[in-house]
Scaffold this motif. Structure first.
Motif, short mmCIF file in Angstrom:
data_model
loop_
_atom_site.label_atom_id
_atom_site.label_comp_id
_atom_site.label_asym_id
_atom_site.label_seq_id
_atom_site.Cartn_x
_atom_site.Cartn_y
_atom_site.Cartn_z
N GLU A 49 0.83 -1.21 0.00
CA GLU A 49 0.00 0.00 0.00
C GLU A 49 0.86 1.26 0.00
O GLU A 49 0.54 2.25 -0.67
CB GLU A 49 -0.93 -0.01 1.21
CG GLU A 49 -2.01 -1.10 1.12
CD GLU A 49 -2.89 -1.14 2.36
OE1 GLU A 49 -2.72 -0.27 3.24
OE2 GLU A 49 -3.73 -2.05 2.46
N LYS A 50 1.97 1.22 0.74
CA LYS A 50 2.88 2.37 0.77
C LYS A 50 3.49 2.61 -0.60
O LYS A 50 3.53 3.74 -1.09
CB LYS A 50 3.98 2.14 1.81
CG LYS A 50 4.98 3.28 1.91
CD LYS A 50 6.04 2.99 2.96
CE LYS A 50 7.06 4.12 3.03
NZ LYS A 50 8.13 3.84 4.02
N THR A 51 3.97 1.54 -1.24
CA THR A 51 4.58 1.67 -2.56
C THR A 51 3.58 2.21 -3.58
O THR A 51 3.89 3.09 -4.38
CB THR A 51 5.11 0.31 -3.04
OG1 THR A 51 6.12 -0.16 -2.12
CG2 THR A 51 5.72 0.41 -4.43
N ASN A 52 2.36 1.70 -3.54
CA ASN A 52 1.35 2.08 -4.54
C ASN A 52 0.66 3.39 -4.25
O ASN A 52 -0.16 3.84 -5.05
CB ASN A 52 0.33 0.95 -4.69
CG ASN A 52 0.86 -0.19 -5.53
OD1 ASN A 52 0.75 -0.20 -6.74
ND2 ASN A 52 1.48 -1.16 -4.87
N SER A 53 0.97 4.02 -3.13
CA SER A 53 0.41 5.34 -2.85
C SER A 53 1.10 6.43 -3.66
O SER A 53 0.57 7.54 -3.80
CB SER A 53 0.52 5.67 -1.36
OG SER A 53 1.88 5.85 -0.97
N TYR A 54 2.27 6.11 -4.19
CA TYR A 54 3.04 7.10 -4.97
C TYR A 54 2.79 6.85 -6.45
O TYR A 54 3.25 5.87 -7.02
CB TYR A 54 4.52 6.98 -4.65
CG TYR A 54 5.38 8.00 -5.37
CD1 TYR A 54 5.27 9.35 -5.06
CD2 TYR A 54 6.28 7.61 -6.35
CE1 TYR A 54 6.05 10.29 -5.71
CE2 TYR A 54 7.06 8.54 -7.01
CZ TYR A 54 6.95 9.88 -6.69
OH TYR A 54 7.72 10.81 -7.33
N ARG A 55 2.05 7.73 -7.08
CA ARG A 55 1.71 7.58 -8.50
C ARG A 55 1.66 8.94 -9.16
O ARG A 55 0.59 9.50 -9.43
CB ARG A 55 0.38 6.82 -8.65
CG ARG A 55 -0.73 7.30 -7.73
CD ARG A 55 -1.99 6.47 -7.92
NE ARG A 55 -1.92 5.20 -7.24
CZ ARG A 55 -2.92 4.30 -7.20
NH1 ARG A 55 -4.06 4.57 -7.81
NH2 ARG A 55 -2.78 3.17 -6.55
N PRO A 56 2.83 9.55 -9.43
CA PRO A 56 2.87 10.93 -9.95
C PRO A 56 2.21 11.07 -11.31
O PRO A 56 2.28 10.17 -12.16
CB PRO A 56 4.37 11.22 -10.03
CG PRO A 56 5.03 9.89 -10.07
CD PRO A 56 4.17 8.99 -9.26
N GLN A 57 1.57 12.21 -11.49
CA GLN A 57 0.91 12.53 -12.76
C GLN A 57 1.42 13.87 -13.29
O GLN A 57 1.98 14.69 -12.56
CB GLN A 57 -0.61 12.61 -12.58
CG GLN A 57 -1.26 11.30 -12.16
CD GLN A 57 -2.78 11.36 -12.29
OE1 GLN A 57 -3.31 11.81 -13.31
NE2 GLN A 57 -3.48 10.90 -11.27
N ALA A 58 1.20 14.08 -14.58
CA ALA A 58 1.53 15.36 -15.20
C ALA A 58 0.51 16.40 -14.73
O ALA A 58 -0.68 16.28 -15.01
CB ALA A 58 1.50 15.24 -16.72
N MET A 59 0.99 17.41 -14.03
CA MET A 59 0.08 18.40 -13.43
C MET A 59 -0.38 19.46 -14.43
O MET A 59 -1.13 20.35 -14.08
CB MET A 59 0.75 19.06 -12.23
CG MET A 59 1.14 18.08 -11.12
SD MET A 59 -0.24 17.03 -10.58
CE MET A 59 -1.19 18.21 -9.62
N PHE A 60 0.06 19.33 -15.69
CA PHE A 60 -0.41 20.25 -16.73
C PHE A 60 -1.40 19.57 -17.66
O PHE A 60 -1.76 20.12 -18.71
CB PHE A 60 0.79 20.79 -17.53
CG PHE A 60 1.73 19.72 -18.01
CD1 PHE A 60 1.50 19.04 -19.20
CD2 PHE A 60 2.85 19.39 -17.26
CE1 PHE A 60 2.36 18.06 -19.64
CE2 PHE A 60 3.73 18.40 -17.70
CZ PHE A 60 3.47 17.73 -18.89
#
Length: 465
Positions: free
Chosen positions: A418-429
């Motif tokens: 769950e900790k690993t999969n909480s980080y899912r960066p997206q393009a903020m533009f």
């Protein structure tokens, strides 16, 4: 004055046309930031075997509109079976319950298929081939690269996405050494863990390999022998079989000797390496030699699997991405996933650049580093542990495997997942992909420029109405 009215678009030079460089190019294309990718190879020739990715990367693929296509050439991974050399089952790692938490199933596919998909997201004229970067210099608030074909190029930002032995990183280190500011640890050699060969067979007969008939999931089988050898097989949805074969080093001295003797892989060295595995049992039935013989010889890749976490990620107008700043063992998909994470966060930081001054670029690079280093370090640690579990044959590796698979409570494993999969960066533009799954998702730094532009767009629409 808004960002859109005052900003100067940077020209971004990307050294390296691997997976990370291509994703960065695809994101800059969406952000309308000018760029070129400089690839040292004379032609695009995707190599490699199987890859697995999941929820930490799929949201940005969804933003780019390429997730559905990836689904078409991939299979979900529901479990991983670990065996010994006699094909006796040591343990089975089940992932059936992870999709509900993550919102996406881990999926396995051929690395060349993903490469081709990303390649199609970048206009052909943005990729320059036969461009091996030899030297980097800065002058008059510009960065220049000089290539082996006697060509030179000018930009505002240089991204080193050129692998573990990055020429961009070497130039950064040389300049920082002259100034006496390079961390000593960055001068240490990469740690060699394994020599590996990987490949993908031609389509195989499902009557000989019944696992191919089951299209519900990928039959992921991994074997750890007692002789420093390990191998894996994975099926694709088009009846091809991916395979990997690894020899573990017992010491750095052994690794250095092996790398010196085979500094240039050739047919004889390749054949000698693969001979170690031809008579080994294949988890799908038959021998590993059957799969090796069914693989086109020019599509077998030979690699040294090394690892190192660098402290330096940027200097002046140059910044590093992927293996150039954190070389990870190719276990648990951490190497590719973290290169993609770098590309996303770096694209966000470049998008929010107010101008092309050194001060603004340094601030953008520092933000990139601050957002990424801790997560990359975590991925690096996971890759080392996963390599021990899936390929380690030393007594200490076997001990770790026993502790994790027999005595570590499932609840602790679940918390780590769950900790690993909480980080899912997206393009903020770009419009954000919807949150999927029940698990917590870490928030990201918003884009001030994107917020301003959206506000202006809505105001313009209101005037029109």
């Amino acid at each position: 004055m808004t960002y859109a009215e005052q900003r100067q678009l940077p020209m971004v030079l990307i050294a390296g046309g691997g997976l990370g460089g291509l994703l960065l190019g695809a994101l800059l294309e969406k952000a309308k930031i000018p760029y070129y990718i400089f690839e040292r190879a004379t032609k695009v020739k995707p190599l490699g075997s199987a890859m697995a990715l999941g929820s930490t990367v799929f949201p940005v693929f969804e933003q780019l509109g390429i997730l559905e296509e990836l689904y078409r050439f991939s299979l979900p991974t529901r479990k991983i079976v670990l065996r010994n050399g006699q094909m006796e089952e040591l343990t089975t790692m089940r992932m059936d319950d992870e999709e509900a938490v993550a919102g996406y199933a881990n999926r396995l596919f051929a690395r060349p298929d993903l490469y081709e998909l990303l390649l199609r997201q970048v206009p052909e004229d943005k990729i320059l081939l036969s461009k091996k970067v030899l030297r980097v210099e800065e002058e008059d608030d510009k960065v220049f690269i000089h290539c082996s074909d006697n060509t030179s190029y000018e930009g505002d930002v240089l991204v080193g996405a050129d692998g573990a032995y990055s020429a961009v990183r070497q130039n950064i280190m040389k300049d920082m050494q002259k100034e006496g500011i390079l961390p000593k640890s960055d001068l240490e050699e990469l740690v060699a863990g394994y020599t590996a060969a990987v490949g993908i067979t031609k389509p195989m007969d499902p009557e000989n390999y019944p696992q191919l008939k089951d299209k519900s999931h990928c039959h992921f089988e991994n074997v750890v022998d007692s002789e420093s050898l390990s191998w894996s097989v994975y099926c694709l949805n088009d009846n091809r079989i991916c395979w990997g074969a690894r020899i573990q080093y017992k010491s750095m001295e052994e690794a250095k000797k092996e790398m010196f003797m085979n500094s240039e892989w050739g047919p004889e060295a390749n054949e000698a390496f693969l001979k170690e595995f031809t008579h080994k049992l294949c988890p799908y039935g038959g021998l590993m030699g059957d799969l090796i013989d069914a693989t086109p010889k020019d599509l077998i890749s030979k690699i040294y699997q090394e690892h190192k976490m660098f402290q330096t990620w940027f200097y002046k107008r140059s910044v590093l991405l992927g293996d150039a700043c954190h070389k990870m063992l190719p276990a648990a998909g951490q190497g590719a996933a973290n290169a993609f994470h770098d590309a996303v966060i770096l694209a966000n930081c470049l998008y929010d650049l107010k101008d092309n001054s050194q001060a603004s670029i340094t601030a953008a690079f520092q933000s990139y580093y601050d957002q990424r280093f801790q997560h990359a370090q975590a991925g690096y640690d996971v890759s080392k542990l996963s390599a021990k579990l899936m390929a380690g044959s030393t007594w200490s590796d076997r001990l770790v495997r026993t502790i994790v698979f027999k005595y570590l409570p499932r609840s602790i494993q679940q918390k780590q997942f769950e900790k690993t999969n909480s980080y899912r960066p997206q393009a903020m533009f770009l419009p954000l992909a919807p949150k999927r799954g029940t698990g917590y998702v870490l928030p990201q730094l918003p884009s001030e420029r994107y917020a301003e532009e959206q506000k202006k767009r809505k105001a313009d629409e209101a005037v029109v109405v």
